[in-house]
Design a protein around this motif. Structure first.
Motif, PDB file in Angstrom:
ATOM      1  N   VAL A  42       1.057  -1.476   0.130  1.00  0.00           N
ATOM      2  CA  VAL A  42      -0.035   0.160  -0.350  1.00  0.00           C
ATOM      3  C   VAL A  42       1.038   1.578  -0.173  1.00  0.00           C
ATOM      4  O   VAL A  42       1.827   1.423   0.861  1.00  0.00           O
ATOM      5  N   GLN A 130       2.493   5.757  10.251  1.00  0.00           N
ATOM      6  CA  GLN A 130       2.755   3.741  11.117  1.00  0.00           C
ATOM      7  C   GLN A 130       1.609   3.296  12.046  1.00  0.00           C
ATOM      8  O   GLN A 130       1.288   1.897  12.553  1.00  0.00           O
ATOM      9  N   PRO A 198      17.161   1.615  11.220  1.00  0.00           N
ATOM     10  CA  PRO A 198      18.251   2.011  10.201  1.00  0.00           C
ATOM     11  C   PRO A 198      18.596   3.433  10.431  1.00  0.00           C
ATOM     12  O   PRO A 198      18.369   4.213  11.205  1.00  0.00           O
ATOM     13  N   GLY A 205      13.457   8.400  -1.559  1.00  0.00           N
ATOM     14  CA  GLY A 205      12.858   9.428  -0.732  1.00  0.00           C
ATOM     15  C   GLY A 205      14.132  10.734   0.138  1.00  0.00           C
ATOM     16  O   GLY A 205      13.862  11.037   0.932  1.00  0.00           O
ATOM     17  N   LEU A 206      15.210   9.540   0.014  1.00  0.00           N
ATOM     18  CA  LEU A 206      16.595  10.240   0.736  1.00  0.00           C
ATOM     19  C   LEU A 206      16.626  11.453  -0.703  1.00  0.00           C
ATOM     20  O   LEU A 206      16.880  11.930   0.005  1.00  0.00           O
TER      21      LEU A 206
HETATM   22  N1  LIG Z   1      16.026   7.173   3.214  1.00  0.00           N
HETATM   23  C1  LIG Z   1      16.588   7.055   4.583  1.00  0.00           C
HETATM   24  O1  LIG Z   1      17.944   7.302   5.083  1.00  0.00           O
HETATM   25  C2  LIG Z   1      15.387   6.301   5.646  1.00  0.00           C
HETATM   26  C3  LIG Z   1      14.545   6.125   6.115  1.00  0.00           C
HETATM   27  N2  LIG Z   1      13.897   5.495   8.088  1.00  0.00           N
HETATM   28  C4  LIG Z   1      12.717   5.343   7.418  1.00  0.00           C
HETATM   29  O2  LIG Z   1      12.297   3.819   6.798  1.00  0.00           O
HETATM   30  C5  LIG Z   1      11.200   3.722   5.697  1.00  0.00           C
HETATM   31  C6  LIG Z   1      11.492   3.584   4.075  1.00  0.00           C
HETATM   32  O3  LIG Z   1      12.388   4.842   4.230  1.00  0.00           O
HETATM   33  P1  LIG Z   1      12.171   5.385   2.673  1.00  0.00           P
HETATM   34  O4  LIG Z   1      13.213   3.462   1.849  1.00  0.00           O
HETATM   35  O5  LIG Z   1      13.690   5.820   2.145  1.00  0.00           O
HETATM   36  O6  LIG Z   1      11.247   5.534   1.562  1.00  0.00           O
HETATM   37  P2  LIG Z   1      10.583   5.965   0.388  1.00  0.00           P
HETATM   38  O7  LIG Z   1      10.683   7.938   1.040  1.00  0.00           O
HETATM   39  O8  LIG Z   1      11.651   5.461  -0.807  1.00  0.00           O
HETATM   40  O9  LIG Z   1       9.651   5.934  -0.200  1.00  0.00           O
HETATM   41  C7  LIG Z   1       8.743   5.975   1.712  1.00  0.00           C
HETATM   42  C8  LIG Z   1       7.733   5.215   0.997  1.00  0.00           C
HETATM   43  O10 LIG Z   1       6.369   5.053   1.481  1.00  0.00           O
HETATM   44  C9  LIG Z   1       5.123   5.311   0.622  1.00  0.00           C
HETATM   45  N3  LIG Z   1       4.074   6.635   1.605  1.00  0.00           N
HETATM   46  C10 LIG Z   1       4.906   8.223   2.136  1.00  0.00           C
HETATM   47  N4  LIG Z   1       3.974   8.134   3.166  1.00  0.00           N
HETATM   48  C11 LIG Z   1       2.738   7.523   2.735  1.00  0.00           C
HETATM   49  C12 LIG Z   1       1.709   7.811   3.498  1.00  0.00           C
HETATM   50  N5  LIG Z   1       0.383   9.263   3.773  1.00  0.00           N
HETATM   51  N6  LIG Z   1       0.153   7.530   3.061  1.00  0.00           N
HETATM   52  C13 LIG Z   1       0.954   5.645   2.471  1.00  0.00           C
HETATM   53  N7  LIG Z   1       1.875   5.903   2.140  1.00  0.00           N
HETATM   54  C14 LIG Z   1       3.318   6.563   2.249  1.00  0.00           C
HETATM   55  C15 LIG Z   1       5.911   6.102  -0.517  1.00  0.00           C
HETATM   56  O11 LIG Z   1       4.538   6.043  -1.052  1.00  0.00           O
HETATM   57  P3  LIG Z   1       3.458   7.327  -2.196  1.00  0.00           P
HETATM   58  O12 LIG Z   1       4.821   8.532  -1.554  1.00  0.00           O
HETATM   59  O13 LIG Z   1       3.422   6.890  -3.418  1.00  0.00           O
HETATM   60  O14 LIG Z   1       2.186   7.319  -1.150  1.00  0.00           O
HETATM   61  C16 LIG Z   1       6.457   5.394  -1.063  1.00  0.00           C
HETATM   62  O15 LIG Z   1       6.198   4.045  -0.789  1.00  0.00           O
HETATM   63  C17 LIG Z   1      11.180   5.337   6.090  1.00  0.00           C
HETATM   64  O16 LIG Z   1       9.629   4.988   7.213  1.00  0.00           O
HETATM   65  C18 LIG Z   1      11.637   6.487   6.767  1.00  0.00           C
HETATM   66  O17 LIG Z   1      11.766   7.000   7.495  1.00  0.00           O
HETATM   67  C19 LIG Z   1      14.626   5.146   8.674  1.00  0.00           C
HETATM   68  C20 LIG Z   1      16.411   5.412   8.590  1.00  0.00           C
HETATM   69  C21 LIG Z   1      16.565   6.165   7.330  1.00  0.00           C
END
Ligand SMILES: NC(=O)C1=CN([C@@H]2O[C@H](COP(=O)(O)OP(=O)(O)OC[C@H]3O[C@@H](n4cnc5c(N)ncnc54)[C@H](OP(=O)(O)O)[C@@H]3O)[C@@H](O)[C@H]2O)C=CC1
Ligand SMILES: CCCCCCCCCCCCCCCC(=O)[C@@H](N)CO
Length: 313
Positions: A42, A130, A198, A205-206
């Motif tokens: 999702v 979450q 992590p 996203g990064l």
């Molecule tokens: N990247 C990093 O350096 C780090 C990330 N994290 C955490 O790990 C997790 C994954 O990060 P990362 O791999 O960077 O992810 P990305 O930002 O690359 O992807 C995020 C995903 O979450 C979905 N998403 C975001 N907001 C919503 C929402 N409101 N409802 C439904 N889906 C949502 C996005 O899809 P869409 O936008 O289409 O909804 C996408 O599938 C996150 O929780 C992040 O905080 C933790 C440590 C380090």
């Protein structure tokens, strides 16, 4: 393993991955598919969901596996419930066996520039995105007697924080607080709770967050090399497989974990004491260096504040 605990096996289980269209969530979805699980993802953007579904499909191990993608925003309780209803409907209305809660977003910036709307949005995108799926999932798991797993995604920034992360860290600390409470409460239902912490993940996203990240924050982060989402997914999966409550990886991740998690379950191994010792020596030295970097940025920062009209020059 002979005397050890039996490892969790996702084969034939239905795994619900939020944020499964990109980054860590997508990598976990693919990994779970390779391990024989049914996978539902999702996220909001449909185009990205469809591309992700094709990647998951390419990891198929058996014709029986069911892979589905659904577009929902998870930042409200109602949407999260609707999302779970759709995910369950794909399996005859039965609740999934495991929730991998990966959805999230980071919008780094200076505290002085924040507004009420911005900070509430950030809490939605870190904590509520979450918490709501976990609420919907656990109600349903208990009602249906499903003894499965809920896996939250925090960050090392849920253990400590630095300049630039005031919009993000509070939500990641909050998930940790939630996981601590649920790990205890869900003993009542046979539901395992896990939470991963992590470090930097080279995800889509990064790339977005780095566009708005203060320079001083980027500089401090240079000491973290970062990993590809596929590598982080393996670490998270192995932690779940082993049954770790707090899931950390790498020397740095383990040092922060051992030095921060206090009375959380599973903090008594010999390695944990070793990491804690390294932290006792290393963390104050690192922190002194971080403070120095922040103070070195003071002049440039005041010029920035003045250009934004936040101080009079
Ligand atoms: N990247 C990093 O350096 C780090 C990330 N994290 C955490 O790990 C997790 C994954 O990060 P990362 O791999 O960077 O992810 P990305 O930002 O690359 O992807 C995020 C995903 O979450 C979905 N998403 C975001 N907001 C919503 C929402 N409101 N409802 C439904 N889906 C949502 C996005 O899809 P869409 O936008 O289409 O909804 C996408 O599938 C996150 O929780 C992040 O905080 C933790 C440590 C380090
Ligand atoms: C002995 C001790 C040595 C310590 C060295 C520590 C280096 C850590 C630097 C900070 C890393 C921040 C990762 C942020 C991940 C994240 O959550 C954001 N990208 C948001 O998505």
């Amino acid at each position: 393993m002979f005397f050890g605990k039996q490892k969790w096996d996702p084969r034939g289980k239905h795994c619900y991955v939020t944020g499964g269209s990109a980054g860590l969530g997508l990598s976990l979805a693919v990994l779970l598919a390779k391990r024989g699980a049914h996978v539902s993802i999702v996220a909001r953007d449909e185009e990205r969901l469809n591309k992700a579904l094709a990647q998951i499909e390419a990891a198929r191990q058996s014709p029986d596996q069911v892979f589905r993608a659904y577009s929902f925003s998870l930042a409200s309780a109602t949407e999260a419930e609707k999302a779970l209803d759709a995910v369950a409907a794909g399996h005859g209305g039965r609740c999934p066996d495991a929730l991998f809660s990966c959805a999230g977003k980071s919008r780094p910036g200076f505290w002085l520039e924040q507004t009420e709307a911005q900070l509430r949005l950030c809490m939605d995108e870190t904590y509520w995105v979450q918490a709501w799926p976990a609420l919907a999932m656990s109600k349903r798991m208990v009602a249906e007697g499903v003894k499965g797993k809920i896996v939250f995604t925090s960050s090392v920034l849920g253990y400590f924080s630095i300049v630039g992360y005031s919009p993000y860290s509070p939500g990641k600390f909050a998930i940790r607080g939630l996981a601590e409470a649920l790990q205890s409460e869900f003993l009542l239902y046979g539901i395992d709770v896990h939470i991963s912490f992590p470090l930097t993940i080279f995800s889509p996203g990064l790339i977005e967050e780095d566009k708005v990240k203060p320079k001083v924050t980027l500089k401090i982060e240079e000491s973290d090399e970062g990993l590809h989402p596929d590598q982080v997914a393996v670490h998270v999966f192995k932690g779940v497989e082993r049954g770790d409550f707090h899931i950390a990886y790498s020397l740095i991740g383990n040092v922060f974990k051992a030095s921060t998690r206090g009375s959380s379950p599973g903090n008594t191994s010999l390695m944990s004491q070793v990491y804690s010792f390294i932290g006792m020596i290393g963390l104050p030295l690192w922190r002194r260096d971080v403070d120095k970097q922040v103070l070195n940025h003071k002049k440039e920062h005041y010029e920035y504040l003045s250009s934004k009209g936040l101080v009079s020059s």
